[in-house]
Motif scaffolding. Sequence first.
Motif, PDB file in Angstrom:
ATOM      1  N   THR A  95       0.829  -1.205   0.000  1.00 35.89           N
ATOM      2  CA  THR A  95       0.000   0.000   0.000  1.00 35.89           C
ATOM      3  C   THR A  95       0.861   1.252   0.000  1.00 35.89           C
ATOM      4  N   GLY A  96       0.467   2.222  -0.819  1.00 32.74           N
ATOM      5  CA  GLY A  96       1.194   3.479  -0.866  1.00 32.74           C
ATOM      6  C   GLY A  96       0.866   4.250  -2.127  1.00 32.74           C
ATOM      7  N   ILE A  97       1.524   5.387  -2.270  1.00 38.18           N
ATOM      8  CA  ILE A  97       1.410   6.168  -3.500  1.00 38.18           C
ATOM      9  C   ILE A  97       2.567   5.756  -4.407  1.00 38.18           C
ATOM     10  N   TYR A  98       2.225   5.428  -5.628  1.00 38.25           N
ATOM     11  CA  TYR A  98       3.211   4.962  -6.604  1.00 38.25           C
ATOM     12  C   TYR A  98       3.495   6.085  -7.602  1.00 38.25           C
ATOM     13  N   TYR A  99       4.774   6.350  -7.781  1.00 39.10           N
ATOM     14  CA  TYR A  99       5.211   7.403  -8.683  1.00 39.10           C
ATOM     15  C   TYR A  99       6.114   6.820  -9.771  1.00 39.10           C
ATOM     16  N   CYS A 100       6.051   7.394 -10.949  1.00 37.75           N
ATOM     17  CA  CYS A 100       7.069   7.120 -11.950  1.00 37.75           C
ATOM     18  C   CYS A 100       7.897   8.386 -12.135  1.00 37.75           C
ATOM     19  N   ALA A 101       9.132   8.185 -12.528  1.00 37.55           N
ATOM     20  CA  ALA A 101      10.066   9.297 -12.657  1.00 37.55           C
ATOM     21  C   ALA A 101      11.031   9.016 -13.796  1.00 37.55           C
ATOM     22  N   GLY A 102      11.545  10.094 -14.413  1.00 37.33           N
ATOM     23  CA  GLY A 102      12.407   9.964 -15.572  1.00 37.33           C
ATOM     24  C   GLY A 102      13.796  10.513 -15.346  1.00 37.33           C
ATOM     25  N   LEU A 103      14.754   9.817 -15.929  1.00 36.17           N
ATOM     26  CA  LEU A 103      16.163  10.200 -15.847  1.00 36.17           C
ATOM     27  C   LEU A 103      16.856   9.584 -17.054  1.00 36.17           C
ATOM     28  N   ASP A 104      18.050  10.066 -17.382  1.00 35.97           N
ATOM     29  CA  ASP A 104      18.702   9.506 -18.560  1.00 35.97           C
ATOM     30  C   ASP A 104      19.232   8.090 -18.317  1.00 35.97           C
ATOM     31  N   VAL A 105      19.505   7.764 -17.063  1.00 32.86           N
ATOM     32  CA  VAL A 105      19.936   6.410 -16.719  1.00 32.86           C
ATOM     33  C   VAL A 105      19.201   5.988 -15.455  1.00 32.86           C
ATOM     34  N   CYS A 106      19.142   4.698 -15.202  1.00 35.64           N
ATOM     35  CA  CYS A 106      18.477   4.221 -13.988  1.00 35.64           C
ATOM     36  C   CYS A 106      19.281   4.595 -12.741  1.00 35.64           C
ATOM     37  N   SER A 107      18.548   4.913 -11.675  1.00 34.17           N
ATOM     38  CA  SER A 107      19.143   5.171 -10.380  1.00 34.17           C
ATOM     39  C   SER A 107      18.177   4.701  -9.314  1.00 34.17           C
ATOM     40  N   ASN A 108      18.714   4.268  -8.187  1.00 31.57           N
ATOM     41  CA  ASN A 108      17.878   3.862  -7.059  1.00 31.57           C
ATOM     42  C   ASN A 108      17.607   5.026  -6.107  1.00 31.57           C
ATOM     43  N   TYR A 109      18.091   6.195  -6.420  1.00 27.55           N
ATOM     44  CA  TYR A 109      17.963   7.338  -5.533  1.00 27.55           C
ATOM     45  C   TYR A 109      16.986   8.347  -6.115  1.00 27.55           C
TER      46      TYR A 109
END
Length: 126
Positions: A95-109
């Motif tokens: 349960t929670g709010i799910y967000y998508c986000a964009g960057l030129d490469v993957c990051s866990n931060y």
Amino acid sequence: QLQLVESGGGLVQPGGSLRLSCVTSGFNPDHYPGYYAIGWFRQAPGKEREALSCITSSGESTNYLDSVRGRFTISRDNAKSTVYLHMYSLKPEDTGIYYCAGLDVCSNYDVDYDYWGQGTQVTVSS
């Protein structure tokens, strides 16, 4: 500037499934559609936002948080400018709010990401 819009959240019983979508638009004309790696994040009530999964621009590489690996699958359809998060065997702790986000490469931060959607609520409860 990249815009992202999430959808597909809702109320689901434990053990159920959902598919979240993240539609992207507003690409820099110097970048081809699908240029950005897209990450999915979750913020549970009272907790910090955490990275769940990321997919590279080509879709060839993905990564997952250990607690969702094997239950969640990330994919993308660059022709539709959409990234999906397929979620199976959902648990109340998902349960929670799910967000998508964009960057030129993957990051866990999350602090690395330049562009964010507004989020979609997922509630797993009987």
